[in-house]
Design an enzyme around this catalytic site. Sequence first.
Site, PDB file in Angstrom:
ATOM      1  N   SER A 139      30.642  74.738 108.257  1.00  0.00           N
ATOM      2  CA  SER A 139      30.578  73.473 107.554  1.00  0.00           C
ATOM      3  C   SER A 139      31.854  72.659 107.800  1.00  0.00           C
ATOM      4  CB  SER A 139      30.308  73.709 106.072  1.00  0.00           C
ATOM      5  OG  SER A 139      29.899  72.525 105.446  1.00  0.00           O
ATOM      6  N   ASP A 167      18.998  72.556 107.159  1.00  0.00           N
ATOM      7  CA  ASP A 167      20.271  72.552 106.431  1.00  0.00           C
ATOM      8  C   ASP A 167      20.377  71.313 105.549  1.00  0.00           C
ATOM      9  OD1 ASP A 167      23.080  72.405 105.719  1.00  0.00           O
ATOM     10  OD2 ASP A 167      23.470  73.785 107.380  1.00  0.00           O
ATOM     11  N   HIS A 207      22.006  76.466 104.198  1.00  0.00           N
ATOM     12  CA  HIS A 207      23.247  75.941 104.765  1.00  0.00           C
ATOM     13  C   HIS A 207      23.847  76.991 105.685  1.00  0.00           C
ATOM     14  CE1 HIS A 207      26.634  73.372 105.180  1.00  0.00           C
ATOM     15  NE2 HIS A 207      27.462  74.093 104.436  1.00  0.00           N
TER      16      HIS A 207
END
Length: 536
Positions: free
Chosen positions: A248, A475, A505
């Site tokens: 991320s 996601d 995610h």
Amino acid sequence: MPTLPTSFPARRGTLLAAVSTATAAALLTAAGCSGGGDSGENPAGGNVNVRDTPSGLASQRLAWTACPAPSVAEGGGPSPSPLPGGGSWECATMKVPLDYAKPHGDTVGLALIRARARDQARRIGSLVFNFGGPGGSGVTGLPSFANDYEKLRSRYDLVSFDPRGVGRSRPVECETNKRLDAFYAQDSTPDTPAEEASYVNSLQSYAAACERRSGPELPYVGTQNAARDMELMRQVLGDDKLHYFGISYGTELGGVYAHLYPKSVGRAVFDAVVDPTQDSEQGSLGQTKGFQLALDNFAKDCIARGSACKLPGSTPQEVESFITRLQKRLDKQPVAGIGARQLTEPQATNGMAQALYSKEFWPLLEQGIDEADGGNGALLLALSDSMNGRNEKGQYSNVQAANAAINCVDSKERYTLDETRAKLPEFRRASPVFGDFLGWGLLGCSHWPVPGQWRTPDVHAPGAAPILVIGNTGDPATPYAGARAMANALGKGVGVELTYKGQGHGAYDSGNPCVQRTVNDYLLNGKVPAAGTVCR
């Protein structure tokens, strides 16, 4: 991107079951302050291309010892459990310059953690992790995910750290626990001028508290300095190249590192990729659409299960209409939560977002919505607390404060109230459930006491080794399109795209055998997959 201090962890949310510190309170903001342009002058001093590393700090020796229990700022809890198969985690502190333009001035101690490679004779080096946020503690994050990366420990020392401003690394501090309870419970989707004024005042007070308690450090906590810290870390760890696993926001940090130090890039993986071409508004809007997509998939699954689903409706649209009606009711009248605390509309929305980070949490989302409809908001409030870094004792980690500080020193955009109002219709069209929440979040950095650095950072890394860039089609927080944008921005021959057709995610931690086999083969054996490889 601007942080949304009243909820949603930006750029990467920590999964509820994995890291209690959660990557807090902006879960849906700032997914994408990255990408190619406008890098400009570093507000912390020095140009973006400054590469000087103090020789004395580069040769420092780390004193690895048994790890203490996590601090409150890291999220609290017990010391990390023994490693799978035995062995212990080790912790150390590494000194870095507060200001790289003054390399012999004040220093910051970065907290590090490592698990040594099992096969020291075939050891490749260190594999450094950043789990996202920004603001998440790597010192608590790495042990939480230890089982997922155990195969990689066969030939790597697994290493992570609390970036500057985070956890044990001179943490940014803002409001008190009691004031944070009120801050997160407030109406952050105002409907009247009075509610707007109250919301704006709360953001001003929050920024002032951060300046009052952490002002001297605020200019120096940005992503560019964190990348410089990783280059110093590489040298101190004794590695010729930085082998890296970013998740991320960690992909944005990795991209900035690759741009600054392309010749130092070793084997690197970016998972749950931030789009490096989007400014704060585009990134927030992209996240709004991403969470809406995840909610659509949740609602479709609910309908497919028929009477086993607790939520009313015969179509996904009817399920989502039920959820928006619940939000409107909570906006007018909160319901019982935990102890004396009630569940308000923003906390319910934040809790729903937390549950969309993983398909494993969909049963909790369904149960939480059903119970809140019946007047019991405890589960959604607990999900929201996890997102915001609040423990059962009412103590907050510093994940939210760090998230705000890093986002706001990175992004130079500062939105006015009028500009924010004008953008709300597009956010609402993107998601009836999350649009208002993320749209109003554009105000998050408007009163920040430190100027931002870039509109989008530069991640172009000509000459770097191949970087494996993984996008997940389902996601919610870092939408799939960001992976291709990152691969293209890194440059020809550098970004290698891998697609995972799944939910949640990130891809590697999903347990998908194809993804894990491909990543492991690259990191352990140096085998670069064909660009465009797809895992299902």
